[in-house]
Each structure stands twice: as C-alpha cells, then as structure tokens.
Design a protein around this motif. Structure first.
Motif, mmCIF file in Angstrom:
data_model
loop_
_atom_site.group_PDB
_atom_site.id
_atom_site.type_symbol
_atom_site.label_atom_id
_atom_site.label_comp_id
_atom_site.label_asym_id
_atom_site.label_seq_id
_atom_site.Cartn_x
_atom_site.Cartn_y
_atom_site.Cartn_z
ATOM 1 N N PHE A 1 0.713 -1.140 -0.081
ATOM 2 C CA PHE A 1 -0.058 -0.049 -0.089
ATOM 3 C C PHE A 1 0.827 1.344 0.124
ATOM 4 O O PHE A 1 0.477 2.382 -0.269
ATOM 5 C CB PHE A 1 -0.942 0.052 1.180
ATOM 6 N N GLY A 2 2.127 1.147 0.399
ATOM 7 C CA GLY A 2 2.984 2.297 0.328
ATOM 8 C C GLY A 2 2.593 3.470 1.393
ATOM 9 O O GLY A 2 3.250 4.475 1.094
ATOM 10 N N SER A 3 2.215 3.098 2.632
ATOM 11 C CA SER A 3 1.861 4.205 3.402
ATOM 12 C C SER A 3 3.010 4.094 4.778
ATOM 13 O O SER A 3 3.010 3.037 5.442
ATOM 14 C CB SER A 3 0.599 3.995 4.007
ATOM 15 N N PRO A 4 4.065 4.940 4.940
ATOM 16 C CA PRO A 4 4.938 4.794 5.758
ATOM 17 C C PRO A 4 4.254 4.856 6.999
ATOM 18 O O PRO A 4 4.849 4.294 8.093
ATOM 19 C CB PRO A 4 5.828 6.211 5.545
ATOM 20 N N ALA A 5 3.292 5.607 7.249
ATOM 21 C CA ALA A 5 2.709 5.775 8.642
ATOM 22 C C ALA A 5 2.094 4.566 9.057
ATOM 23 O O ALA A 5 2.182 4.120 10.212
ATOM 24 C CB ALA A 5 1.483 6.810 8.714
ATOM 25 N N LEU A 6 1.549 3.645 8.236
ATOM 26 C CA LEU A 6 0.930 2.341 8.523
ATOM 27 C C LEU A 6 2.149 1.302 8.689
ATOM 28 O O LEU A 6 1.904 0.524 9.668
ATOM 29 C CB LEU A 6 0.008 2.005 7.287
ATOM 30 N N ALA A 7 2.965 1.562 7.896
ATOM 31 C CA ALA A 7 4.170 0.557 8.313
ATOM 32 C C ALA A 7 4.655 0.808 9.507
ATOM 33 O O ALA A 7 5.078 -0.084 10.327
ATOM 34 C CB ALA A 7 5.442 0.901 6.889
ATOM 35 N N GLU A 8 4.986 1.961 9.929
ATOM 36 C CA GLU A 8 5.633 2.435 11.309
ATOM 37 C C GLU A 8 4.537 1.882 12.384
ATOM 38 O O GLU A 8 5.185 1.313 13.329
ATOM 39 C CB GLU A 8 5.544 4.010 11.568
ATOM 40 N N ARG B 1 13.319 2.611 6.253
ATOM 41 C CA ARG B 1 13.042 2.110 7.583
ATOM 42 C C ARG B 1 13.226 0.683 7.879
ATOM 43 O O ARG B 1 13.919 0.155 8.945
ATOM 44 C CB ARG B 1 11.585 2.414 7.917
ATOM 45 N N LEU B 2 12.947 -0.240 7.126
ATOM 46 C CA LEU B 2 13.193 -1.394 7.020
ATOM 47 C C LEU B 2 14.934 -1.973 7.176
ATOM 48 O O LEU B 2 15.248 -2.664 7.812
ATOM 49 C CB LEU B 2 12.727 -2.417 6.038
ATOM 50 N N GLU B 3 15.538 -1.127 6.288
ATOM 51 C CA GLU B 3 16.787 -1.316 6.287
ATOM 52 C C GLU B 3 17.534 -0.761 7.686
ATOM 53 O O GLU B 3 18.342 -1.256 8.124
ATOM 54 C CB GLU B 3 17.498 -0.376 5.235
ATOM 55 N N GLU B 4 17.065 0.221 8.436
ATOM 56 C CA GLU B 4 17.311 0.797 9.540
ATOM 57 C C GLU B 4 17.133 -0.367 10.653
ATOM 58 O O GLU B 4 18.101 -0.800 11.543
ATOM 59 C CB GLU B 4 16.676 1.830 10.232
ATOM 60 N N LEU B 5 16.133 -0.998 10.907
ATOM 61 C CA LEU B 5 15.612 -2.178 11.358
ATOM 62 C C LEU B 5 16.777 -3.540 11.429
ATOM 63 O O LEU B 5 16.984 -4.002 12.415
ATOM 64 C CB LEU B 5 14.281 -2.467 11.458
ATOM 65 N N LEU B 6 17.064 -3.699 10.248
ATOM 66 C CA LEU B 6 17.974 -4.641 9.808
ATOM 67 C C LEU B 6 19.415 -4.468 9.926
ATOM 68 O O LEU B 6 20.396 -5.152 9.825
ATOM 69 C CB LEU B 6 17.770 -5.525 8.235
#
Length: 442
Positions: A89-96, A174-179
């Motif tokens: 869906f491409g929503s950073p807010a939802l992904a967060e 954001r995913l890269e940061e977590l990994l």
C-alpha cells in the motif's frame, strides 16, 4: 459488550456494535472508535476493525486498535499478511504502526528482508506501472496528494478501484534501519530527491535516517551540497546538517560549532527562499549571539516564510531571560506583520520567554483583537505564561478549542491553568463540559 441495542448478550446487539465500530473506522472518527474500545469488544471485531483501518490508510486508528489488543497477524482466507499488504500500500505511517518495537518480535529477519525487496520493487518499478499491472484496468491513473501522518504527506495513485501511496522508499529505508543495512549517502539522497518536497514522507524519513548517523562522512557529504547548483540538493544538505545537530544528545554536542559556522555563513549568501528558510530555522536552534545577529539581518525580508523563521528563532535558545534590545525591537515589529502566521509565531516566541518588560505583554494583548483566531490564541497563550490576567476573558471569548486541533487545546490550556491557580482549586473547570477542576502544576 455494552453498545448493542439488542442487549449485551443478544446477537442483534453484536451485529449493531460491529456495524457501529466498523462505520466509525470507515469514517476515520478516532474519538468514536476510542469510545467503543472502552467496552469489551470481541477479539474478532477488533481484528476486523484493524484490517479495515489498514485498508483505509487510517494509521492512527490502526495503532489505537493494536493498543487495545487487535492482532495484526490475524487474517481471513483471502487476506494478505498485514505487513505485506501495508508495504504494498506504500503508506509509511501504516508501516510504522506494524514495525513498532512492540510488534517487531513477530517478524523474522528473513521476513523483513523479503519486505525490503518488496518495497524496493515498488520503488524501482513505480507505483503507476504496478497499478496498471495489478488491476489490468484501462484509463488514466489518478493522482492526489494526501496526508499520511501528522507531519508528512504522500501521493496516492488510484486505478480500477485500487489505491496505492508512493511511500515505498520511506518504508524501505525504515526496514533497512531495523535490519542494520546502511545504504550510501548518495543512494539515500536519490530516494529523497525523487520526491523533491520537504513535506513528503520519503524526504522526511531519509533526512532523519542520515542525521541519525552522526558521523563525519555523512556531515561532510551533506555540507558539500551547500555549493550544489540545484536548490533541492542544497535544501536536502541543509536539512541533514540541521537535524544532525538537533538530534545530537551527547554531552559533547560535536556538531554544534560546525553547524553554527556553516549556517551563519550560508545565511548571508543563499538566494533560494526554501533553502534560506531552512538555514534560518537551523540558526534558531543555536543559543549564540551570532545566530541572533544572522537572523536579525532577515527580519524585514519580503518573504513571509523567511520572516516566520526569524520570528520563531530569535532568542528562543538563549540562557538569559531577556531578549536583547535588537531582538526585542524586531519581535515587536514582527507581531504587527501583515502575515498572520508571522504575527502568531512572533507572539509565541515572546510568550515562551520570560522577558517581563511591559511593552512585550502589551503587544501580545493587542493581538487579542486580531482578525485571525490562530493569532488570538497565541496571544492568550503568551499572556497566560506571563501571568497576565488579560488572558482569562480573552480565552472565554474564544471558547473551546476546535476538535482535533491539538495546538489550540494546548495553548488555551495555559489560560485555564492560570485561572485555576489564580482563583484556587475549588474553582469549577471553565472548559465546556468539564467537571470540577483538578489543580495541578503550571
């Protein structure tokens, strides 16, 4: 369950409650959803409401439902995994919401790597191309700018009844940061500049990520952009430098000196308004006479955004209670500016400082009759912080804050608290619909 009209144990009541909760989610009515969740909502209903919140891009409501026990791993037979759906869906807010530290334990590293590749695929292929492929629908793709969270917006693309937002690069970052994956400065900059808009979620995510590096190589790369001929590159570099200093919570504050040096010089040569505004905002985050001197040179600039940056930054980080004479004189002028936002910002700056010279309080009081509500509220707030009783009748005239406008609630609260302190703890709470006041600190 306490809201069904057919009774708490009645099937009709369950249906009514389910319909009402889902209707509230669909309407994105956060307060109504919260009121339903005060009751004992069935787990299946919470999960259904959560899935609906995801489908309607309601990140705040999705977070609220998770806080009340919704399970992001539950899905029907035809549902994609929520994280996969949110990435697509491409929503950073939802992904967060789903990548919050409380939920991270449910995902394995291979799953997060897979989501990285999915986000990268959408970023590289392009939202329009993927929408056409997935829907097979004819016609033009619709495109609208929408608010994704409180601070950032994205573009939403629609085709064949399907909508997707273009925040995939922010989700990837954001995913890269977590990994623990560290992409190069140039790759991250390219992601941001593909959406050359400070308000876009990708730009915001990337600049915050780079500022979090707090290392010399990132600083040097960002500082080099000061000489770039493209204003969007200069703006990007200025924001990374500003945030690097702003987020440096170490005792050494390593970047304070270099930041002040570069922004002081930069403010005297920048001609692009957006970049100059960012530079002046950065100067306002330094408690140093050089910062005030650089800001004062732009107090009469023809652009309201530039004057607003001056109004917000003058003297706000000084360790002394009083403004300098030069800053005080400039703020008195800015509080009469033709632009309402500049008047508001200058008034807020004066209110937050404890400079008690009568001229400043009188200037704020003059704004109680301003034509703009936002300016009146800033004046009420400032007078309350200065323990000036003129804030009380003015706050009564303004009435309650507008629903959902948190800034109004916070600023009017200062006047209410001043009135409570002045009249004593037995004073009834003056806010509409409130009971007896509970006395607390300022």
């Amino acid at each position: 369950m306490g809201r069904g009209t057919g009774g708490s144990g009645d099937a009709g009541g369950v249906v009514d409650e389910a319909s009402a909760l889902l209707t509230a989610v669909r309407a994105q009515d956060t307060d109504l959803v919260r009121s339903f969740l005060r009751d004992d909502v069935e787990p299946d209903l919470r999960d259904a409401a959560f899935c609906l919140a995801v489908r309607t891009y309601s990140a705040g409501i999705a977070q609220l439902l998770l806080d009340h026990g919704a399970d992001p791993g539950r899905r029907g037979p035809d549902e994609l995994l929520p994280l996969r759906r949110v990435v697509e869906f491409g929503s950073p807010a939802l992904a967060e919401v789903l990548l919050h530290h409380r939920n991270l334990g449910r995902y394995t590293a291979p799953e997060l790597l897979e989501m990285c590749e999915l986000a990268r695929h959408w970023q590289e292929t392009g939202v329009e191309t993927e929408l056409v492929r997935l829907t097979g629908a004819p016609g033009a793709v619709g495109r609208t700018r929408v608010q994704d969270d409180e601070n950032h917006s994205v573009d939403e693309f629609t085709l064949g009844g399907m909508s997707v937002r273009d925040g995939h690069a922010a989700i990837l970052t954001r995913l890269e940061e977590l990994l623990g994956v560290r992409s190069s400065f140039e790759e991250l900059m390219d992601r941001a500049l593909a959406h050359a808009d400070q308000d876009h979620a990708v730009w915001g995510t990337v600049t915050i990520r780079l500022a979090g590096h707090r290392d010399r190589s990132t600083w040097t790369a960002a500082a080099a952009l000061r000489a770039h001929p493209d204003p969007s590159h200069r703006l990007f570099g200025a924001e990374v430098l500003r945030l690097t200093h702003l987020f440096d919570g170490s005792d050494e504050d390593t970047f304070a000196g270099p930041a002040l040096d570069i922004f002081t010089a930069w403010s005297g040569e920048e001609t692009e308004l957006a970049v100059l505004t960012e530079v002046l905002v950065a100067l306002g985050e330094h408690a140093d006479p050089r910062a005030d001197a650089a800001l004062l040179r732009h107090a009469g600039h023809p652009c309201p955004a530039v004057r607003g940056a001056v109004a917000r930054g003058l003297g706000t980080w000084s360790e002394t209670p009083d403004f300098t004479e030069e800053a005080r004189a400039a703020l008195l002028v800015l509080m009469t500016d033709v632009d309402a936002a500049v008047r508001r910002d200058a008034c807020l700056t004066v209110g937050l400082r404890r400079d008690r010279r009568p001229g400043l309080a009188d200037a704020m009081a003059a704004l109680l009759d301003d034509a703009e509500r936002q300016v009146q509220i800033a004046a009420v707030h400032g007078l309350a912080l200065h323990e000036d009783e003129r804030c009380v009748p003015a706050s009564h005239r303004l009435g309650p804050p507008r629903p959902g406008v948190l800034a109004e609630e916070h600023r009017l609260e200062a006047a209410w608290r001043y009135e409570w302190r002045r009249e004593g703890p037995e004073l009834p709470d003056p806010r509409p619909g409130r009971g007896p006041a509970v006395r607390s600190g300022p």
